[in-house]
Design an enzyme around this catalytic site. Structure first.
Site, mmCIF file in Angstrom:
data_model
loop_
_atom_site.group_PDB
_atom_site.id
_atom_site.type_symbol
_atom_site.label_atom_id
_atom_site.label_comp_id
_atom_site.label_asym_id
_atom_site.label_seq_id
_atom_site.Cartn_x
_atom_site.Cartn_y
_atom_site.Cartn_z
ATOM 1 N N ASP A 311 0.833 -1.188 0.000
ATOM 2 C CA ASP A 311 0.000 0.000 0.000
ATOM 3 C C ASP A 311 0.874 1.245 0.000
ATOM 4 O OD1 ASP A 311 0.872 0.374 2.581
ATOM 5 O OD2 ASP A 311 -1.103 0.180 3.518
ATOM 6 N N ASP A 328 -6.967 9.832 -6.396
ATOM 7 C CA ASP A 328 -7.364 8.868 -7.439
ATOM 8 C C ASP A 328 -6.343 8.845 -8.569
ATOM 9 O OD1 ASP A 328 -9.608 8.245 -6.006
ATOM 10 O OD2 ASP A 328 -11.002 9.402 -7.270
ATOM 11 N N GLU A 354 -6.090 2.071 -0.753
ATOM 12 C CA GLU A 354 -4.774 2.185 -1.385
ATOM 13 C C GLU A 354 -3.983 0.895 -1.296
ATOM 14 O OE1 GLU A 354 -3.973 3.445 2.898
ATOM 15 O OE2 GLU A 354 -5.645 3.342 1.493
#
Length: 430
Positions: A311, A328, A354
């Site tokens: 992540d 995004d 994420e």
């Protein structure tokens, strides 16, 4: 014989017929012709077998009435020649013969009836009426069959019929699609080269044994897919195949209904169900499906399989500082970057938020750890839109014998947590 309404009604079947009378005796020919002309729709006469055969070739009458003993060609020889050309044409013998050889030969030829000389009008008219009725019924049946076949041939669905398990008819729509001029040619292997896939099994359409795979159970259906021809543009066509039994016809009918738009819509829905809308890679549901399938195969073939979870470090700060649209954009760019560096055969997916997951079949823990380290370095060196530089933390775990997908992901998540606890921007193996 009086030409009254009762007789006309009784022998009305003859009014639709063209009758040929062949008789060498002029008086007998004229008498028979006069009698039949009252009822027949059309009458032709000939003086011997040779003349009668020529008239038959030219005019194709419905029924032939002939004497036996005639010059040049007798009645039996003429009848045999006529039956060779068209077995369906009734031939009636007018005869005084009674010897066995005559009857044996007439049976072999297929003579349809006899009238004994001297000819009785009722006997001849009755016989011709029965033959005319049978002829009309046969022609009506042939017309119905022709109309039925025409209807099937122009039907947009693919249709074939089976007699005792053997294909005896394929409609023109199906033959044209396969590129076969006829059923006979198809059975000989002549077609354009498409392949047929039924319920996932591939077949050559010319090997018609595949029809036995189509169940006769009421309501049972199968899915068939036809391949494109080499160089053919467009899409594969998908069909729903069903079978119906018709005992009265002694036939089984198979119907292919084109469901290509429905199949494509279904595939699109399934794809959307397992695809992340933002990044275009697998979502959690898609990852679960891939991991379960790949793990089952790895255990069955005794091959390694590893999972990499990673992540973005401090991703919340990116959203808080630059907004969710910037966040995004970072996720999309990270997907593009990592997707260009994973191995062929690996599956990259967005596990949530994420968090990303890589399913790496054939990779042991060391191989997966090296992959993770390479990705960590690539990410660290990359400049992302708006956010600029960022880092990722990675967890790696190799599947153990009998381990469930959930347990494997859980161990990988624990490794990722340890990487975070150790300072982030690093790889930890579980």
């Amino acid at each position: 014989m009086p030409r009254n309404a009762a007789y006309q009604q009784k022998y009305r079947q003859l009014s639709r017929l063209h009758i040929l009378v062949v008789e060498d005796d002029l008086l007998a020919r004229e008498q028979m012709g006069l009698m039949l002309s009252r009822f027949a729709g059309r009458l032709s006469t000939a003086g011997d077998g040779a003349e009668g055969l020529e008239l038959f070739k030219q005019e194709r009458p419905d029924i032939v009435v002939t004497d036996i003993n005639m010059p040049r060609m007798d009645g039996l020889d003429m009848a045999e020649a006529i039956k060779t050309m068209d077995k369906a044409v009734p031939v009636v013998m007018v005869t005084a013969h009674s010897d066995a050889s005559f009857f044996l030969r007439s049976i072999a030829i297929g003579i349809d009836g006899y009238v004994v000389k001297p000819v009785e009008a009722e006997a001849l008219l009755g016989l011709l009426t029965r033959l005319g009725k049978g002829l009309a019924e046969a022609r009506a049946a042939a017309s119905r069959a022709q109309l039925f076949q025409f209807t099937l041939d122009i039907n947009p669905n693919f249709i074939l019929t089976c007699d005792a398990g053997e294909v005896d008819y394929i409609n023109r729509t199906f033959l044209n699609f396969l590129g076969a001029p006829s059923l006979t040619a198809l059975k000989a292997g002549s077609h354009a080269g498409r392949f047929l896939e039924i319920d996932g099994r591939r077949h050559d359409p010319a090997d018609l044994a595949w029809v036995r795979l189509i169940g006769s159970r009421e309501g049972a259906t199968h899915q068939a897919v036809f391949s494109l021809l080499p160089g053919e543009k467009g899409r594969q066509r998908t069909f729903l195949v069903s079978a119906s039994d018709f005992p009265e016809l002694e036939r089984r009918i198979l119907t292919f209904t084109d469901i290509t738009p429905l199949a494509e819509e279904r595939r699109a829905l399934l794809l959307r169900a397992v695809t992340d809308a933002l990044t275009g890679i697998a979502n959690r549901a898609g990852l679960d499906d891939v991991l379960e399938s790949d793990l089952r195969r790895a255990m069955a073939e005794d091959l390694p399989l590893s999972v990499v979870m990673f992540d973005i470090d401090h991703f919340k700060a990116i959203n808080d500082t630059y907004g969710h649209q910037a966040g995004d954009a970072v996720l999309v760019e990270l997907t593009r970057l990592v997707g260009g560096h994973v191995r062929s055969g690996d599956t990259l997916g967005r596990y949530g938020g994420e968090e990303f997951l890589i399913v790496a079949p054939g990779a042991d823990r060391d191989v997966a750890a090296r992959l993770a380290e390479r990705l960590r370095t690539v990410v660290e060196k990359h400049l992302f839109p708006v956010a600029g530089s960022l880092t990722c933390s990675f967890g790696v775990a190799q599947a153990t014998l009998g381990e469930s997908p959930a347990a494997l992901v859980g161990r990988t998540d624990e490794a990722l947590y340890r990487a975070k606890e150790a300072g982030r921007n690093r790889v930890a193996a579980g």
